[in-house]
Design a protein around this motif. Sequence first.
Motif, PDB file in Angstrom:
ATOM      1  N   TRP A 189       0.831  -1.200   0.000  1.00 51.33           N
ATOM      2  CA  TRP A 189       0.000   0.000   0.000  1.00 51.33           C
ATOM      3  C   TRP A 189       0.869   1.256   0.000  1.00 51.33           C
ATOM      4  N   MET A 190       1.935   1.261   0.792  1.00 50.27           N
ATOM      5  CA  MET A 190       2.804   2.440   0.867  1.00 50.27           C
ATOM      6  C   MET A 190       3.617   2.630  -0.410  1.00 50.27           C
ATOM      7  N   THR A 191       4.150   1.546  -0.953  1.00 49.99           N
ATOM      8  CA  THR A 191       5.025   1.679  -2.126  1.00 49.99           C
ATOM      9  C   THR A 191       4.237   1.896  -3.417  1.00 49.99           C
TER      10      THR A 191
ATOM     11  N   ARG B  19       1.163   3.108  -3.758  1.00 47.44           N
ATOM     12  CA  ARG B  19       0.517   4.422  -3.735  1.00 47.44           C
ATOM     13  C   ARG B  19       1.519   5.528  -4.043  1.00 47.44           C
ATOM     14  N   SER B  20       2.771   5.289  -3.662  1.00 49.34           N
ATOM     15  CA  SER B  20       3.831   6.275  -3.958  1.00 49.34           C
ATOM     16  C   SER B  20       4.382   6.109  -5.361  1.00 49.34           C
ATOM     17  N   ARG B  21       3.852   5.113  -6.101  1.00 47.28           N
ATOM     18  CA  ARG B  21       4.247   4.824  -7.486  1.00 47.28           C
ATOM     19  C   ARG B  21       5.734   4.501  -7.604  1.00 47.28           C
ATOM     20  N   VAL B  22       6.210   3.735  -6.630  1.00 45.42           N
ATOM     21  CA  VAL B  22       7.585   3.240  -6.697  1.00 45.42           C
ATOM     22  C   VAL B  22       7.594   2.011  -7.602  1.00 45.42           C
TER      23      VAL B  22
ATOM     24  N   GLU C 143      -2.743   0.685  -8.729  1.00 44.91           N
ATOM     25  CA  GLU C 143      -2.250   0.358  -7.394  1.00 44.91           C
ATOM     26  C   GLU C 143      -3.052  -0.773  -6.755  1.00 44.91           C
TER      27      GLU C 143
END
Length: 396
Positions: free
Chosen positions: A168-170, A172-175, A273
């Motif tokens: 979810w963190m990565t 959403r950050s589009r990593v 995502e």
Amino acid sequence: MDSFHKKAVPQEAINMLLNYLFPHFMHKDTGGKWLISLLIAITLLVVIFNFFIPESSALHIPTYMVTLLGKYLCLALLAIALDLVWGYCGILSLGHGAFFALGGYAMGMYLMRQIGDRGVYGNAELPDFMVFLNWHELPWYWQGFEYFSFTALMIILVPGLLAYVFGWMTFRSRVTGVYLSIMTQALTYALLLAFFRNEMGLGGNNGLTDFKDILGFSLQADSTRIVLFTLSALALISGYIASRFIVQSKLGKTVVAIRDAELRTRFIGYKVEDYKLWIFVFSAMLAGIAGALYVPQVGIINPGEFSPLNSIELAIWVAIGGRGTLFGAVIGALLVNYAKTYFTGALPEFWLFALGTLFIVSTLYLPQGIVGLFSQFKNKQQKQSAKHGALQEETT
């Protein structure tokens, strides 16, 4: 032409039989159908030749070999989990070993609780390492692991929850790309360092070991080993079928579109995502199940399973077998781990060189892996057969 038809008829009959036995979404998956059929046949033969053939017979398969084969099957399930996210979604995760190890630790905690007062110190409540470290009560996160149903739930939930939070963190950050791979590697390395600490209450660098039984059955009994091997085979087959169903569904086709053209898929209106997160969590759960079946067969789980090198080696299995095929990942895992068993016993100092050579050769000359090589050979044969048939028609 007559000889060509004679060869084609038996092959067509076999394909019709396989299509009848397998669900519709696997009808075009010839490699998968053959793989599952071979797995079922080998599982039955191993059970028969171990359990029903006397040890004095040359046909008897020893129990240690059954355990080794069960270990290979668990690692093959782990390879499917990685192929699902890497081969079909384009996410090169170098941290899948963490999900595998978490599932293994959950099973290890259950097995430790089953020891009871049969440990070295005879403490019915605390594992031996806690008694040695002067712990006086069981940590809160060990509560519930005396129940197999709770353990089975944690085997799936813990890796899935970690994958959900991290994904979810990565996502959403589009990593993406190499940056995401480095972050997954950092995740498993952080867990490696954490689990090495005695303060974690999970055995420190020694890990969890000295398991006695599972569900009341001795882990040293031949019958238990056979059951664990059979369960590993069933888990591999079930994991393969579930993964194939996903990649053949609309969800799977969307995931492949994200792999091939993420920006286009996003501009069409898909929430990229959410699709990435779903497939990543499911893959982590598969890895957790593989780890849980692995631990009772090898008899130990320690922080070394979190090593980033294990996750990198996992990627090599998938690359050598052929990513984006599922059955290629299984073939790569089985072949490389068999080679590892042989080389580490016969020529231990050459194993890493052999593994590196395999990876280089597959990258340079087999970009689609072993499965790709067979596909090229099959396509060449079909072209030659078609050309031969056309020439015969012209002559007649």
